[in-house]
Design a protein around this motif. Sequence first.
Motif, PDB file in Angstrom:
ATOM      1  N   LEU A 197       8.451  -0.740  -9.141  1.00 37.21           N
ATOM      2  CA  LEU A 197       7.667  -1.171 -10.299  1.00 37.21           C
ATOM      3  C   LEU A 197       6.190  -0.816 -10.158  1.00 37.21           C
ATOM      4  O   LEU A 197       5.407  -1.058 -11.073  1.00 37.21           O
ATOM      5  CB  LEU A 197       7.817  -2.684 -10.490  1.00 37.21           C
ATOM      6  N   LEU A 198       5.818  -0.225  -9.002  1.00 33.59           N
ATOM      7  CA  LEU A 198       4.422   0.170  -8.809  1.00 33.59           C
ATOM      8  C   LEU A 198       4.078   1.365  -9.701  1.00 33.59           C
ATOM      9  O   LEU A 198       4.966   2.140 -10.077  1.00 33.59           O
ATOM     10  CB  LEU A 198       4.190   0.535  -7.338  1.00 33.59           C
ATOM     11  N   PRO A 199       2.804   1.540 -10.033  1.00 37.17           N
ATOM     12  CA  PRO A 199       2.405   2.726 -10.805  1.00 37.17           C
ATOM     13  C   PRO A 199       2.806   4.002 -10.064  1.00 37.17           C
ATOM     14  O   PRO A 199       2.839   4.028  -8.834  1.00 37.17           O
ATOM     15  CB  PRO A 199       0.880   2.594 -10.876  1.00 37.17           C
ATOM     16  N   PRO A 200       3.136   5.050 -10.804  1.00 37.65           N
ATOM     17  CA  PRO A 200       3.539   6.310 -10.161  1.00 37.65           C
ATOM     18  C   PRO A 200       2.464   6.805  -9.196  1.00 37.65           C
ATOM     19  O   PRO A 200       1.266   6.589  -9.405  1.00 37.65           O
ATOM     20  CB  PRO A 200       3.719   7.264 -11.338  1.00 37.65           C
ATOM     21  N   SER A 201       2.908   7.454  -8.119  1.00 36.36           N
ATOM     22  CA  SER A 201       1.984   7.998  -7.134  1.00 36.36           C
ATOM     23  C   SER A 201       2.057   9.521  -7.143  1.00 36.36           C
ATOM     24  O   SER A 201       3.116  10.103  -7.381  1.00 36.36           O
ATOM     25  CB  SER A 201       2.336   7.488  -5.730  1.00 36.36           C
ATOM     26  N   LYS A 202       0.922  10.140  -6.856  1.00 39.79           N
ATOM     27  CA  LYS A 202       0.900  11.604  -6.777  1.00 39.79           C
ATOM     28  C   LYS A 202       1.615  12.100  -5.529  1.00 39.79           C
ATOM     29  O   LYS A 202       2.003  13.267  -5.439  1.00 39.79           O
ATOM     30  CB  LYS A 202      -0.541  12.107  -6.777  1.00 39.79           C
ATOM     31  N   MET A 203       1.783  11.205  -4.527  1.00 34.90           N
ATOM     32  CA  MET A 203       2.465  11.600  -3.297  1.00 34.90           C
ATOM     33  C   MET A 203       3.969  11.466  -3.480  1.00 34.90           C
ATOM     34  O   MET A 203       4.486  10.387  -3.802  1.00 34.90           O
ATOM     35  CB  MET A 203       2.013  10.741  -2.114  1.00 34.90           C
ATOM     36  N   ILE A 204       4.684  12.550  -3.288  1.00 34.00           N
ATOM     37  CA  ILE A 204       6.152  12.539  -3.343  1.00 34.00           C
ATOM     38  C   ILE A 204       6.636  12.468  -1.899  1.00 34.00           C
ATOM     39  O   ILE A 204       6.531  13.438  -1.147  1.00 34.00           O
ATOM     40  CB  ILE A 204       6.702  13.796  -4.046  1.00 34.00           C
ATOM     41  N   LEU A 205       7.167  11.303  -1.508  1.00 39.51           N
ATOM     42  CA  LEU A 205       7.504  11.064  -0.109  1.00 39.51           C
ATOM     43  C   LEU A 205       8.512  12.069   0.430  1.00 39.51           C
ATOM     44  O   LEU A 205       8.385  12.548   1.561  1.00 39.51           O
ATOM     45  CB  LEU A 205       8.033   9.635   0.053  1.00 39.51           C
ATOM     46  N   ASP A 206       9.519  12.404  -0.363  1.00 40.25           N
ATOM     47  CA  ASP A 206      10.534  13.352   0.102  1.00 40.25           C
ATOM     48  C   ASP A 206       9.941  14.728   0.384  1.00 40.25           C
ATOM     49  O   ASP A 206      10.409  15.442   1.283  1.00 40.25           O
ATOM     50  CB  ASP A 206      11.672  13.464  -0.916  1.00 40.25           C
ATOM     51  N   GLU A 207       8.923  15.109  -0.376  1.00 45.48           N
ATOM     52  CA  GLU A 207       8.287  16.398  -0.126  1.00 45.48           C
ATOM     53  C   GLU A 207       7.584  16.396   1.226  1.00 45.48           C
ATOM     54  O   GLU A 207       7.618  17.384   1.968  1.00 45.48           O
ATOM     55  CB  GLU A 207       7.297  16.728  -1.246  1.00 45.48           C
ATOM     56  N   TRP A 208       6.931  15.287   1.560  1.00 42.60           N
ATOM     57  CA  TRP A 208       6.292  15.186   2.867  1.00 42.60           C
ATOM     58  C   TRP A 208       7.333  15.210   3.988  1.00 42.60           C
ATOM     59  O   TRP A 208       7.155  15.893   5.000  1.00 42.60           O
ATOM     60  CB  TRP A 208       5.450  13.912   2.967  1.00 42.60           C
ATOM     61  N   LYS A 209       8.445  14.500   3.807  1.00 42.47           N
ATOM     62  CA  LYS A 209       9.484  14.474   4.837  1.00 42.47           C
ATOM     63  C   LYS A 209      10.077  15.863   5.061  1.00 42.47           C
ATOM     64  O   LYS A 209      10.367  16.257   6.199  1.00 42.47           O
ATOM     65  CB  LYS A 209      10.584  13.473   4.454  1.00 42.47           C
ATOM     66  N   ARG A 210      10.238  16.622   3.961  1.00 43.51           N
ATOM     67  CA  ARG A 210      10.751  17.996   4.117  1.00 43.51           C
ATOM     68  C   ARG A 210       9.739  18.867   4.850  1.00 43.51           C
ATOM     69  O   ARG A 210      10.113  19.669   5.718  1.00 43.51           O
ATOM     70  CB  ARG A 210      11.070  18.595   2.738  1.00 43.51           C
ATOM     71  N   LEU A 211       8.469  18.726   4.520  1.00 45.96           N
ATOM     72  CA  LEU A 211       7.432  19.509   5.193  1.00 45.96           C
ATOM     73  C   LEU A 211       7.403  19.182   6.680  1.00 45.96           C
ATOM     74  O   LEU A 211       7.328  20.081   7.527  1.00 45.96           O
ATOM     75  CB  LEU A 211       6.069  19.226   4.563  1.00 45.96           C
TER      76      LEU A 211
END
Length: 428
Positions: free
Chosen positions: A274-288
């Motif tokens: 329910l938090l406001p959307p974040s510019k950080m996409i966690l899955d993208e960081w995990k893949r990197l």
Amino acid sequence: MLSCSGIVLHAGKTNKNAFKALIAAEYTGVKVELVRDFEMGVSNKAPEFLKMNPIGKVPVLETPDGPIFESNAIARYVTRLKADNPLFGSSLIEYAHIEQWIDFASMEVDANIARWFYPRLGLTVYLPPVEEAAISALKRALSALNTHLASNTYLVGHSVTLADIIMTCNLGMGFSKILTKSFTSEFPHVERYFWTMVNQPNIHKILGEVKQAESVPPVQSAKKPSQPKQPANPKAKDESKKEAKKEVAKPKAEEAGEEEEEAPKPKPKNPLDLLPPSKMILDEWKRLYSNTKTNFREVAIKGFWDMYDPEGYSLWFCDYKYNDENTVSFVTLNKVSGFLQRMDLVRKYAFGKMLVIGSEPPYKVKGLWLFRGEEIPQFVIDECYDMELYEWKKVDLSDDVQKERVNQMIEDHEPFEGEALLDAKCFK
């Protein structure tokens, strides 16, 4: 066999504490009858059993002169049935040493095996610091025992005594349930002693084949305590009567509908969703993180800070509160692995690094965690008891020293804070 009729041992067939008396009986030449069809939780709750031992513990020895409880006392009684029994040694000092090792087997060996093993079965509350302390105490006891056995075949004298019988029974549970070869190999004289003892004919007759545990049992999930019943509310009773009257007047069609299963209620959303959307996409960081094999600092670390959103995520350092107890390497590593397993409930919303630091004990455990939101999620604090075992500190990104510490923890930099890394684990 000595004529001692009417001696009956009340215990299950696999009770290691009952084995003490049965083995002593074999050496003594006394007939001890093991009660048939004993069912733990049923037989020991029966009124006739509770007359013999009011707290319902086993084993209990029924004799013509009255009952005896406590396994070591029972074994001593059986041994005393034969005058000048060599199981009690041949001199006063040997008798004292036998009693000494019986106490040692019970208080230093058996007690610490139980403190390690039973919580993993879910029989008592599992707490990592308590387990660590139990293993440390057990290693200290086995080290002392190993030193003694380096120059002794038996605990006292040159033949089997009651001390050997009780020590073997206590070690037997450990060897068969939780003491793996990798653990006992540190104590070669204890290993030699144990396998020699379990292959003595009178002991083998009772214990049968003993196989060493191949792995440490995993920690069983703790059952949630049932909710206490609410006290009776007179108003609620009156309201329920009114509701009952209303139901009488319901049409039959509606009553028929109530026999069907209630439709499942929609699962409530996680507060983090329910938090406001974040510019950080966690899955993208995990893949990197997972895909960067070279130039880690230039690619992965730089990419992390480019993605990081301080309004949508927060970074936290954690330090284990009981590092002085981290004296056993594999136990410390298992402790961290267990913590990461129990953090699975937040996998969708977190990334973590846990470092086990030091080339010798005591080992330090430190971690870095990235959580969705500006605080540690409350449901994680509520549901993962490991959280309270750590000191948590929010990373101050305006502090270049803390920011560099984040970089080093992400990349498993070694040495870390001047010490070697024993291991580094990633939660992603």
